[in-house]
Enzyme design. Sequence first.
Site, short mmCIF file in Angstrom:
data_model
loop_
_atom_site.label_atom_id
_atom_site.label_comp_id
_atom_site.label_asym_id
_atom_site.label_seq_id
_atom_site.Cartn_x
_atom_site.Cartn_y
_atom_site.Cartn_z
N ARG A 197 40.47 66.56 -18.24
CA ARG A 197 40.98 66.53 -17.02
C ARG A 197 39.65 66.43 -15.45
O ARG A 197 40.33 65.48 -14.73
CB ARG A 197 42.48 67.39 -16.86
CG ARG A 197 43.29 67.45 -17.92
CD ARG A 197 44.68 67.45 -17.86
NE ARG A 197 43.74 69.52 -17.58
CZ ARG A 197 43.88 70.21 -19.18
NH1 ARG A 197 44.61 69.54 -20.07
NH2 ARG A 197 44.06 71.42 -18.54
N CYS A 225 48.44 84.29 -33.51
CA CYS A 225 49.31 85.18 -33.28
C CYS A 225 50.60 84.63 -34.18
O CYS A 225 51.12 85.67 -34.04
CB CYS A 225 49.33 85.10 -31.96
SG CYS A 225 47.81 84.78 -31.17
N VAL A 260 28.04 74.43 -36.71
CA VAL A 260 26.60 74.13 -36.27
C VAL A 260 26.09 75.35 -36.72
O VAL A 260 25.77 76.52 -36.14
CB VAL A 260 27.02 75.02 -34.33
CG1 VAL A 260 25.73 74.22 -34.02
CG2 VAL A 260 27.79 73.08 -34.20
N TYR A 272 68.22 91.89 -9.31
CA TYR A 272 69.75 93.16 -9.57
C TYR A 272 70.70 92.36 -10.01
O TYR A 272 71.87 91.91 -9.16
CB TYR A 272 69.53 94.00 -9.53
CG TYR A 272 71.07 94.87 -9.09
CD1 TYR A 272 71.44 95.66 -10.09
CD2 TYR A 272 71.74 95.27 -8.21
CE1 TYR A 272 72.52 95.83 -10.80
CE2 TYR A 272 73.37 95.81 -8.75
CZ TYR A 272 73.32 96.27 -10.25
OH TYR A 272 74.87 96.41 -10.22
#
Length: 451
Positions: free
Chosen positions: A21, A42, A79, A426
């Site tokens: 990118r 995971c 490698v 809240y």
Amino acid sequence: MRIIVIGGVAAGTKAAAKAHRVDPNNEIILYQDESEVSYSACGMPYVISGVIADERKVIIRQPEDFAKDGIRVFIRHRVLGIDTGKQQLSVRNLQDNTNFTVSYDRLIIATGARPIVPNLEGITLEGVLTLRNISDLAQFKALLPALLPQKAVIIGAGYIGLELAETFHALNIKTTIIEKAPRILPKFDPEMAQRVHDHLLENQVEIILGDGLAKLNGSNGRITSVETELGKTVPADLVVIAIGVKPNTELAKQAGIELGVTGAVKVDSSMATNVAGVYAAGDCCETINRITGAATWMPLGDIANLQGRVAGENVAGGDARFPGIFGTAIFKTFKLTVAMTGLSEQSALESDFDPISIVTEGSDRARYYPGRQGFSLKLIADRKDGRLLGAQAVGFEGVDKMIDIAATALLGKLTCSDLENADLAYSPPFSPVLSPIIVAAGVLNGKLAAR
């Protein structure tokens, strides 16, 4: 410019994508010795338990997906060596066992980590497994229906071990955990780890503490039991070695790339090694603890992705920085969520702070709202100035929210007084009128003031 990435799970693939990118004109090649790239390790315990029904869901991208961006990914290519003087790699194609040499202009080492497997009698018996990569997952998927285990033993009471305890329970496999340390979760403070210990016992998990693995016994090539260092024999149809991992640094070390005090590759904040043009990222390299400033090593997927992003940008000519970590981590075992960020009370003492702490009980919503769930929250602060040093939480709902707030407070170097006056959202379905972390910070601030 040719950029080569060694390793293609989390850090490596993130680095390759970011480098593309930043400058799509670069040639980017990635070598991966496994048969898959870009997968989520995971998620594997949840594939084994069946929570994730399709095991392919944990594979994020395929080589052909990278090819659409001009990134050439070679699976089953290992490698063998790095010549930093000639800027060349020796590579073996594991599919046809041929070797070749390839040159690079810049290199990213993202070789990851591997499970620690003790050299003990019986370690190669069928039914003795680790869980770290896709091939490990394939072994689980093949062996479980073949062995139909009734009794499992997990060696190690860290995150993976406790996640697998839940997995085996879901599969109706009686489970025993053997941990050499005097308690489970040694990174947590004792009173918080005890809550998890009790929850495991409530779910019929047997726990053996202060004892290690000495020997594995088998019959006809299959595991039948384990023997501990203190002489216990525990029957087992399945054994998982989950005592930790170590960084894959052999390639780097042989190439003259410096290792740090943790044993992982040493890098600066740009993810550069001591060799010009060579970067490292992910589980193979160390970083800095942002509270103590000391070198640390924490092989977690989110850290690997963050480091890979920085390495990828810089290898392509950018100027990004990775500032280090607070050690934020979270996992689930049975119905319990367990998380921490920053320093434990013990690690704060070891880092020459003067810690003061408080443990409070909170809940995820207003006391009168249906479905209210509780959790325990511990805050640790520096007695000198009240600055927050760490937090731990164990409970059923809201744990992730408390730890993420605490991690953000660490980022801002907030004191208990700052946190006591935080403006947090809240509404009865989401929180008590005062968030439990505000209440805990207030109690701890009062404790500081009283002294």
